[in-house]
Design a protein around this motif. Structure first.
Motif, PDB file in Angstrom:
ATOM      1  N   ILE A 169       0.821  -1.240   0.046  1.00 38.41           N
ATOM      2  CA  ILE A 169       0.067  -0.042   0.123  1.00 38.41           C
ATOM      3  C   ILE A 169       0.759   1.335   0.132  1.00 38.41           C
ATOM      4  N   ILE A 170       1.940   1.379   0.643  1.00 36.13           N
ATOM      5  CA  ILE A 170       2.898   2.530   0.757  1.00 36.13           C
ATOM      6  C   ILE A 170       3.605   2.606  -0.617  1.00 36.13           C
ATOM      7  N   GLN A 171       3.965   1.523  -1.164  1.00 37.03           N
ATOM      8  CA  GLN A 171       4.389   1.585  -2.676  1.00 37.03           C
ATOM      9  C   GLN A 171       3.488   2.222  -3.430  1.00 37.03           C
ATOM     10  N   ALA A 172       2.281   1.667  -3.404  1.00 40.99           N
ATOM     11  CA  ALA A 172       1.020   2.362  -4.294  1.00 40.99           C
ATOM     12  C   ALA A 172       0.600   3.847  -3.961  1.00 40.99           C
ATOM     13  N   VAL A 173       0.904   4.261  -2.759  1.00 43.08           N
ATOM     14  CA  VAL A 173       0.507   5.532  -2.573  1.00 43.08           C
ATOM     15  C   VAL A 173       1.592   6.499  -3.129  1.00 43.08           C
ATOM     16  N   GLU A 174       2.795   6.103  -2.491  1.00 44.19           N
ATOM     17  CA  GLU A 174       4.190   6.869  -2.928  1.00 44.19           C
ATOM     18  C   GLU A 174       4.728   6.720  -4.477  1.00 44.19           C
ATOM     19  N   SER A 175       3.955   5.960  -5.120  1.00 42.74           N
ATOM     20  CA  SER A 175       4.009   5.885  -6.614  1.00 42.74           C
ATOM     21  C   SER A 175       3.415   6.998  -7.362  1.00 42.74           C
ATOM     22  N   LYS A 176       2.482   7.655  -6.749  1.00 46.72           N
ATOM     23  CA  LYS A 176       1.617   8.784  -7.174  1.00 46.72           C
ATOM     24  C   LYS A 176       0.877   8.497  -8.464  1.00 46.72           C
ATOM     25  N   LYS A 177       0.679   7.167  -8.787  1.00 47.29           N
ATOM     26  CA  LYS A 177       0.143   6.687  -9.795  1.00 47.29           C
ATOM     27  C   LYS A 177      -1.400   6.787 -10.040  1.00 47.29           C
ATOM     28  N   TYR A 178      -1.927   6.581  -8.601  1.00 49.47           N
ATOM     29  CA  TYR A 178      -3.362   6.046  -8.541  1.00 49.47           C
ATOM     30  C   TYR A 178      -4.201   7.174  -7.825  1.00 49.47           C
ATOM     31  N   LYS A 179      -5.393   7.177  -8.458  1.00 47.17           N
ATOM     32  CA  LYS A 179      -6.476   8.255  -7.866  1.00 47.17           C
ATOM     33  C   LYS A 179      -7.240   7.403  -6.975  1.00 47.17           C
ATOM     34  N   VAL A 180      -7.209   6.073  -6.989  1.00 44.09           N
ATOM     35  CA  VAL A 180      -8.121   5.223  -6.015  1.00 44.09           C
ATOM     36  C   VAL A 180      -7.456   3.889  -5.626  1.00 44.09           C
ATOM     37  N   ILE A 181      -7.336   3.483  -4.451  1.00 42.77           N
ATOM     38  CA  ILE A 181      -6.997   2.336  -4.043  1.00 42.77           C
ATOM     39  C   ILE A 181      -8.122   1.547  -3.288  1.00 42.77           C
ATOM     40  N   CYS A 182      -8.303   0.200  -3.904  1.00 46.41           N
ATOM     41  CA  CYS A 182      -9.293  -0.654  -3.415  1.00 46.41           C
ATOM     42  C   CYS A 182      -8.886  -1.927  -2.667  1.00 46.41           C
ATOM     43  N   LEU A 183      -9.323  -2.032  -1.201  1.00 40.93           N
ATOM     44  CA  LEU A 183      -8.894  -3.135  -0.557  1.00 40.93           C
ATOM     45  C   LEU A 183     -10.151  -4.016  -0.268  1.00 40.93           C
ATOM     46  N   ASP A 184     -10.072  -5.276  -0.952  1.00 41.78           N
ATOM     47  CA  ASP A 184     -10.901  -6.261  -1.125  1.00 41.78           C
ATOM     48  C   ASP A 184     -10.462  -7.772  -0.761  1.00 41.78           C
ATOM     49  N   ASN A 185     -10.680  -8.125  -0.057  1.00 43.78           N
ATOM     50  CA  ASN A 185     -12.078  -8.209   1.074  1.00 43.78           C
ATOM     51  C   ASN A 185     -11.416  -7.930   2.565  1.00 43.78           C
ATOM     52  N   MET A 186     -11.893  -6.935   3.354  1.00 45.17           N
ATOM     53  CA  MET A 186     -11.101  -6.771   4.754  1.00 45.17           C
ATOM     54  C   MET A 186     -11.488  -7.914   5.582  1.00 45.17           C
ATOM     55  N   SER A 187     -12.703  -8.547   5.562  1.00 47.30           N
ATOM     56  CA  SER A 187     -12.918  -9.926   6.383  1.00 47.30           C
ATOM     57  C   SER A 187     -11.847 -10.784   6.147  1.00 47.30           C
ATOM     58  N   ALA A 188     -11.270 -11.283   4.807  1.00 51.84           N
ATOM     59  CA  ALA A 188     -10.106 -12.171   4.572  1.00 51.84           C
ATOM     60  C   ALA A 188      -9.142 -11.579   5.192  1.00 51.84           C
ATOM     61  N   LEU A 189      -8.778 -10.181   5.163  1.00 57.77           N
ATOM     62  CA  LEU A 189      -7.509  -9.734   5.617  1.00 57.77           C
ATOM     63  C   LEU A 189      -7.442  -9.857   7.203  1.00 57.77           C
ATOM     64  N   GLN A 190      -8.652  -9.500   7.647  1.00 62.31           N
ATOM     65  CA  GLN A 190      -8.852  -9.486   9.371  1.00 62.31           C
ATOM     66  C   GLN A 190      -8.447 -10.970   9.675  1.00 62.31           C
ATOM     67  N   ASN A 191      -8.953 -12.060   9.225  1.00 63.72           N
ATOM     68  CA  ASN A 191      -8.620 -13.340   9.460  1.00 63.72           C
ATOM     69  C   ASN A 191      -7.229 -13.740   9.278  1.00 63.72           C
ATOM     70  N   LEU A 192      -6.566 -13.431   8.333  1.00 59.60           N
ATOM     71  CA  LEU A 192      -5.099 -13.625   8.024  1.00 59.60           C
ATOM     72  C   LEU A 192      -4.119 -13.003   9.159  1.00 59.60           C
ATOM     73  N   VAL A 193      -4.702 -11.592   9.231  1.00 54.45           N
ATOM     74  CA  VAL A 193      -3.932 -10.954  10.525  1.00 54.45           C
ATOM     75  C   VAL A 193      -3.870 -11.625  11.822  1.00 54.45           C
ATOM     76  N   LEU A 194      -5.240 -11.715  12.040  1.00 53.53           N
ATOM     77  CA  LEU A 194      -5.546 -12.435  13.513  1.00 53.53           C
ATOM     78  C   LEU A 194      -4.805 -13.921  13.521  1.00 53.53           C
ATOM     79  N   GLU A 195      -4.709 -14.582  12.511  1.00 51.15           N
ATOM     80  CA  GLU A 195      -4.202 -15.964  12.581  1.00 51.15           C
ATOM     81  C   GLU A 195      -2.683 -15.770  12.969  1.00 51.15           C
ATOM     82  N   ASN A 196      -2.011 -14.768  12.562  1.00 49.51           N
ATOM     83  CA  ASN A 196      -0.775 -14.554  12.419  1.00 49.51           C
ATOM     84  C   ASN A 196      -0.434 -14.000  13.886  1.00 49.51           C
ATOM     85  N   ILE A 197      -1.452 -13.309  14.538  1.00 48.25           N
ATOM     86  CA  ILE A 197      -1.099 -12.665  16.123  1.00 48.25           C
ATOM     87  C   ILE A 197      -1.601 -13.810  16.830  1.00 48.25           C
ATOM     88  N   ASP A 198      -2.422 -14.665  16.719  1.00 47.83           N
ATOM     89  CA  ASP A 198      -2.719 -15.947  17.563  1.00 47.83           C
ATOM     90  C   ASP A 198      -1.439 -16.899  17.869  1.00 47.83           C
TER      91      ASP A 198
END
Length: 221
Positions: A76-105
């Motif tokens: 995400i930082i690379q995408a932002v700092e590239s200055k190329k994009y007007k829009v960033i879409c994060l799809d799907n936060m439910s899936a991301l949350q489960n992956l992050v929680l698994e690592n923390i657990d």
């Protein structure tokens, strides 16, 4: 800390969080936005942007799971700092949350502390996105609470405190659904679902009109 005297706060691009059942067209909302777009897919749902030259796509793979937090932030930082994009879409936060929680657990067995770490990570992600000066679209699955309506019928499929930590910086939160062949987005908190609209006064929106100004909808709708 940034300081703006006399209310001279610069206008910021809007941030949208939309949740709903599968097949309601969450990811396809990205096609409503103009300009170069970046889709970061956490659940491999990319068919709706196939062949679109205005959209770059990054897809999380199974092998990425052990370092998902670092990889997501770095990308995400690379995408932002590239200055190329007007829009960033994060799809799907439910899936991301489960992956992050698994690592923390996996690093600690203290359930309460784990969820605090989860909330902190998503809050920091939300704050970075808020300060990115880029329009953000985030999606999530929904939960149907038909057996217990104390928190509303429908909610995003995320831990409540994690959801609040992440979406507190967002201008728009709404539930997308289909009825009579049309797609609607309900952002009215008084319906009992999770919703808010700090952009205009609309509470129920045709999905295709999400980005239109309220006056345009009244005039042409």
């Amino acid at each position: 800390m940034k300081f703006y005297p006399d209310g001279k706060v610069p206008e910021q691009p809007h941030q949208y969080f939309v949740y709903g059942a599968g097949g309601t067209g969450k990811t396809s909302l990205l096609n409503l936005f103009k300009g170069k777009k970046f889709l970061f897919s956490f659940d491999m749902s990319t068919n709706v942007v196939r062949g679109r030259e205005d959209t770059d796509v990054a897809v999380l793979e199974e092998s990425d799971a052990p370092q998902v937090q670092q990889l997501v932030l770095q990308t995400i930082i690379q995408a932002v700092e590239s200055k190329k994009y007007k829009v960033i879409c994060l799809d799907n936060m439910s899936a991301l949350q489960n992956l992050v929680l698994e690592n923390i657990d996996g690093k600690s067995k203290d359930g309460r502390q784990n969820y605090q770490k989860l909330q902190l990570w998503f809050r920091q992600l939300g704050m970075y996105l808020r300060n990115s000066e880029i329009t953000i679209l985030a999606t999530a699955h929904e939960i149907d609470n038909k057996e217990n309506l104390s928190n509303g019928r429908y909610n995003a499929d995320m831990n409540d405190k994690t959801f609040n930590a992440f979406t507190s910086m967002f201008d728009f939160v709404g539930r997308i659904y289909k009825k009579d062949g049309k797609r609607w987005i309900d952002c009215d908190p008084e319906t009992g679902n999770q919703g808010k609209n700090r952009i205009d006064d609309r509470t129920l929106i045709h999905a295709e009109d999400l980005l239109k100004k309220e006056t345009e909808v009244e005039k042409h709708g």
